[in-house]
Motif scaffolding. Structure first.
Motif, PDB file in Angstrom:
ATOM      1  N   TYR A  40      58.911  60.711  84.448  1.00 23.02           N
ATOM      2  CA  TYR A  40      60.032  59.782  84.278  1.00 23.02           C
ATOM      3  C   TYR A  40      61.051  59.937  85.397  1.00 23.02           C
ATOM      4  O   TYR A  40      61.667  58.990  85.832  1.00 23.02           O
ATOM      5  N   ARG A  81      60.103  58.058  88.354  1.00 21.62           N
ATOM      6  CA  ARG A  81      60.338  56.635  88.131  1.00 21.62           C
ATOM      7  C   ARG A  81      61.809  56.300  88.328  1.00 21.62           C
ATOM      8  O   ARG A  81      62.158  55.238  88.826  1.00 21.62           O
ATOM      9  N   ASP A  90      63.332  53.746  91.020  1.00 19.16           N
ATOM     10  CA  ASP A  90      64.245  52.690  90.609  1.00 19.16           C
ATOM     11  C   ASP A  90      65.496  52.663  91.487  1.00 19.16           C
ATOM     12  O   ASP A  90      65.967  51.612  91.887  1.00 19.16           O
ATOM     13  N   HIS A 146      51.289  58.978  91.406  1.00 24.41           N
ATOM     14  CA  HIS A 146      52.034  58.877  90.148  1.00 24.41           C
ATOM     15  C   HIS A 146      51.299  57.893  89.247  1.00 24.41           C
ATOM     16  O   HIS A 146      50.868  56.837  89.705  1.00 24.41           O
ATOM     17  N   MET A 160      53.891  53.543  88.213  1.00 23.69           N
ATOM     18  CA  MET A 160      55.066  53.293  89.049  1.00 23.69           C
ATOM     19  C   MET A 160      55.773  52.014  88.605  1.00 23.69           C
ATOM     20  O   MET A 160      55.485  50.923  89.085  1.00 23.69           O
ATOM     21  N   ARG A 161      56.663  52.147  87.655  1.00 24.01           N
ATOM     22  CA  ARG A 161      57.469  51.001  87.240  1.00 24.01           C
ATOM     23  C   ARG A 161      58.911  51.396  87.373  1.00 24.01           C
ATOM     24  O   ARG A 161      59.238  52.569  87.421  1.00 24.01           O
ATOM     25  N   PHE A 221      62.571  52.144  85.895  1.00 22.47           N
ATOM     26  CA  PHE A 221      62.866  52.802  84.622  1.00 22.47           C
ATOM     27  C   PHE A 221      64.108  52.220  83.970  1.00 22.47           C
ATOM     28  O   PHE A 221      64.105  51.922  82.785  1.00 22.47           O
ATOM     29  N   THR A 242      51.724  47.435  85.804  1.00 23.08           N
ATOM     30  CA  THR A 242      52.136  48.643  86.505  1.00 23.08           C
ATOM     31  C   THR A 242      51.145  48.866  87.647  1.00 23.08           C
ATOM     32  O   THR A 242      50.171  48.138  87.771  1.00 23.08           O
TER      33      THR A 242
END
Ligand code: SF4
Lengths: 549, 216
Positions: free
Chosen positions: A102, A105, A109, A118, A121-122, A124, A159
């Motif tokens: 997290y 992420r 961000d 990873h 990869m979005r 957060f 994602t």
């Protein structure tokens, strides 16, 4: 420190060292970082990733890692950076320290750094259609770029991963969070039992939870970015709005960090007052989590009991600080005013009342059949996992981790008071609940000693050190952690030493305990009933504004 | 040293120029006796059983919980039935910062509420963005998205202040026109038109239906 340097030098000859700061700073090129990280974790036992902070140094973008050895409590500090601003990429360490998942992420961000290997990869905190990376120094804040959008977010399931082959070629692989055939239910963002604006998407099979996807950021206020345009005393205000249930403690942490950077000595009386306030806060926080946990299981009366006792603590705050919440009481160098004449009397009274009432609480709830059935053996978090996910505070101690910052890295006057670190073993919801109940007794123990210490100091005294009007810090970076009500709260402060008329922090990062706590929701809820999702998350007890910042 | 705190005088508490003006405006064209009496009855009912919708995003929500707990006990005023579904609630008490990500959700929750519905902006954040006014992702006051009936400053407001806001809402309701009271809805329409924000869910649906029709 010296032997770390030697050991790491053997493992990775390219590493550069700087021993001038608090901890040994190791700068590693990105290609070598993953290998070194593996060795650090497996051979040198740095198993607890205390903090992961993204920083924009203008010519470079990079990440600072703070690692702790849970056996010896030694800490080191690693810097990895890249000069590529167009497509910055670093290697992920989320396979070694699960908590990095997290946190990376979050860095993605804020800074747009993509992490190779990873799994997911979005963004957060921000919407997936957000334009730009807000914590970069060259971020364009104009409202035309990112207006208030009142439509729903699209393509939430998409994602991607960056996969690296043996030759070092990186390819992008698109993926989905949930497969099409999975049955996904949505909880939140406005749901009474998520204790705030948190959203889960849970994939279920029958009534069993298979996977939980945490969608956060519904209360992300960009505090860290705002701090970069404020002077040091002004930044203090935001600490109380992170985890408002440990407002004093968070503020204490930032004060300690700035004082450390300034080399300021705080009067003893001020430290005693601060410590008393911290413990009162913790007591109040645990009472609230008792109230909420019980209410989530239907015991509404118990909720009222918890709140009744909290009012006593609020009264104490009200008298001395002038506010019930968001007290703004501590300041750089001490506290803003001396305590109210009734302070000691009130605190003692509060201790007596809560001690009495705790018995009642146990009678009312702890032994209750329903409570026991719903909490015992449910949502188990093992010790290994707890360390891996950097779960600290009462939830970590319920899993058997020795992680109380007051014991591991004593700050303030905690080494002068006598108290026990409550550690239980099972790591289930019941233990998480019991740790809090027992910790309240410890709080009371500390509070009584604080009262004695304060009495020994006399009625009046110096409560604030002499602080220059303009606070200037030398260039450098500092990390300070304290034991918040929900775990280790850390502040990373970086100053560029630029003596502008008003000096502002170059980077201020809050390492919030709840951020790590929410990372284990997926793990603990897996294969439990969907109804238990609520009890488990309530027993983990996080505060959403602390996660989102 | 004694600190004298000026508390609010009873007359000030009762002094509501703004509501007086509202009453005058409403009665400018005279009222039918029957309708007027019915109005009064209905408003009396609504104002004494206002059910809040629990919408707490941040710190202010904790103070609201204190309001529900034993010492402040909002049940005394008929506010106690806090609902978790917008469809059962009369008013939203917005407690806490609203961010860009939350904005669509708040808008939708507001749309889901049944008429008559009211909004209290509770805390500096919802009034103007408060301490987070300079942030890149905080809505600078909920009145950018939904119309607000009562503004309540404070960070967080004390429970007493919350009571004041709630009673202010009661007063407002007591003088509203239920029958023939189109002005509220009109105003709301004006509000949404003036804001010119991105299309609402309903509008978006309408436009998709239109598109479909056009395709046919
Ligand atoms: S107004 Fe103050 S107390 Fe209320 S949500 Fe905003 S920051 Fe928190």
């Amino acid at each position: 420190m010296a032997d770390f340097q030697e050991q790491i030098g053997n493992l990775c000859p390219e590493a550069q060292f700087d021993a001038s700061g608090e901890f040994l700073l190791v700068t590693v090129p990105d290609e070598k970082w993953h290998d070194l990280a593996t060795a650090l974790k497996n051979e040198m036992h740095f198993d607890y990733l205390t903090a992961l902070v993204g920083v924009d140094w203008k010519e470079e973008l990079g990440v600072m890692y703070y690692l702790t050895n849970t056996e010896t409590q030694d800490m080191i500090h690693v810097k990895v950076a890249t000069t590529d601003r167009e497509q910055p990429r670093l290697h992920s360490v989320s396979d070694l320290w699960a908590v990095a998942n997290y946190q990376e992420r979050e860095v993605f961000d804020f800074y747009g750094i993509e992490f190779i290997n990873h799994p997911d990869m979005r963004r957060f905190f921000l919407r997936n259609d957000w334009v730009g990376y807000p914590l970069r120094k060259d971020y364009d804040e104009s409202p035309e770029k990112n207006p208030i959008r009142l439509d729903d977010e699209q393509n939430e399931d998409d994602t991607y991963r960056l996969v690296e082959d043996e030759n070092g070629n990186v390819t992008r692989v698109d993926g989905k969070v949930f497969e099409d055939e999975e049955y996904v239910i949505n909880v939140g963002p406005q749901h009474p039992s998520t204790h705030g604006v948190m959203r889960y998407r849970a994939s279920i099979e029958g009534e069993l939870v298979k996977k939980v996807d945490v969608v956060s950021g519904y209360i992300h206020r960009g505090i860290e970015k705002m701090c970069e345009s404020l002077t040091y005393p002004q930044t203090l205000l935001y600490t109380e709005r992170l985890d408002y249930m440990s407002a004093h403690i968070n503020r204490h942490c930032l004060c300690l960090c700035i004082e450390k950077a300034m080399g300021l000595e705080v009067p003893r009386r001020a430290e005693i007052i601060r410590m008393t306030m911290d413990e009162l806060m913790r007591l109040s926080s645990h009472l609230l989590s008792y109230g909420c946990l019980t209410m989530d299981q239907g015991a509404t009366t118990a909720f009222f009991y918890g709140f009744r006792e909290r009012e006593l603590i609020y009264d104490i705050f009200d008298k001395t600080c002038g506010a019930r919440m968001s007290m703004s009481y501590m300041t750089i160098g001490g506290v803003v005013a001396d305590v109210h004449p009734d302070f000691i009397k009130d605190v003692r009274n509060c201790c007596d009342v809560v001690t009495e009432k705790l018995k009642e609480y146990h009678k009312l709830f702890s032994g209750n059949v329903i409570a026991v059935n719903r909490m015992k053996g449910v949502g188990i978090l093992g010790k290994e996992d707890a360390i891996n996910y950097a779960v600290t505070g009462p939830s970590g101690r319920a899993s058997g981790c020795h992680c109380d910052v007051r014991k591991c890295h004593p700050y303030s006057l905690y080494n002068e008071v006598d108290f026990d670190e409550v550690i239980l073993e099972n790591g289930d919801s019941m233990d998480r609940y019991m740790v809090r109940m027992k910790e309240m007794e410890e709080c009371i123990k500390i509070l009584r000693q604080c009262c004695d210490m304060l009495e020994a100091e006399g009625i009046e005294g110096e409560y604030i050190a002499k602080v220059p009007k303009l606070i200037k810090l030398p260039a450098g970076h500092w990390y300070q952690q304290v034991e918040g009500s929900r775990g280790a709260f850390g502040v990373y402060l970086e100053s560029d030493g630029d003596p502008k008329p008003f000096q502002k922090p170059y980077r201020l990062h809050f390492q919030s305990p709840c951020f790590n706590l929410v990372g284990v929701v997926d793990l603990t809820c897996k294969d439990n009933l969907i109804a238990d999702l609520i009890t488990i998350t309530a027993s983990i007890d996080y505060v959403i504004p602390d996660i989102d910042r | 040293m004694e600190v004298k705190i000026k508390s609010m005088k009873h007359e000030d508490f009762k002094d509501n120029e703004y509501i007086d003006k509202l009453v005058e405006e409403l009665n400018a064209s005279g009222t039918n006796v029957v309708v007027g009496k019915l109005d009064q009855l209905i408003n009396w009912g609504i104002s004494n059983s206002l059910w809040p919708f629990c919408f707490g995003t941040s710190c202010c929500a904790i103070e609201f919980m204190c309001l529900g707990a034993a010492r402040y006990d909002m049940a005394r005023f008929g506010f106690e039935v806090a609902r978790n579904s917008p469809r059962q609630a009369d008013y939203i008490m917005c407690q806490g910062t609203i961010t860009y990500r939350m904005a669509p959700a708040l808008k939708r929750l507001y749309e889901q509420m049944a008429e008559p519905k009211y909004v209290i902006a509770c805390g500096a954040c919802t009034v103007s963005g408060g301490p987070f006014k300079n942030s890149y992702c905080v809505v600078k006051g909920v009145d950018e998205i939904i119309p607000v009936d009562v503004y309540l400053p404070g960070c967080p407001p004390r429970p007493e202040a919350m009571f004041y806001a709630l009673m202010q809402l009661q007063r407002k309701i007591k003088v509203q026109k239920f029958f023939g009271g189109v002005n509220r809805k009109e105003k709301r329409k004006e509000f949404f038109e003036s804001k010119q924000v991105a299309p609402t869910v309903e509008q978006a649906q309408d436009s998709t239906i239109e598109n479909l029709n056009n395709q046919e």
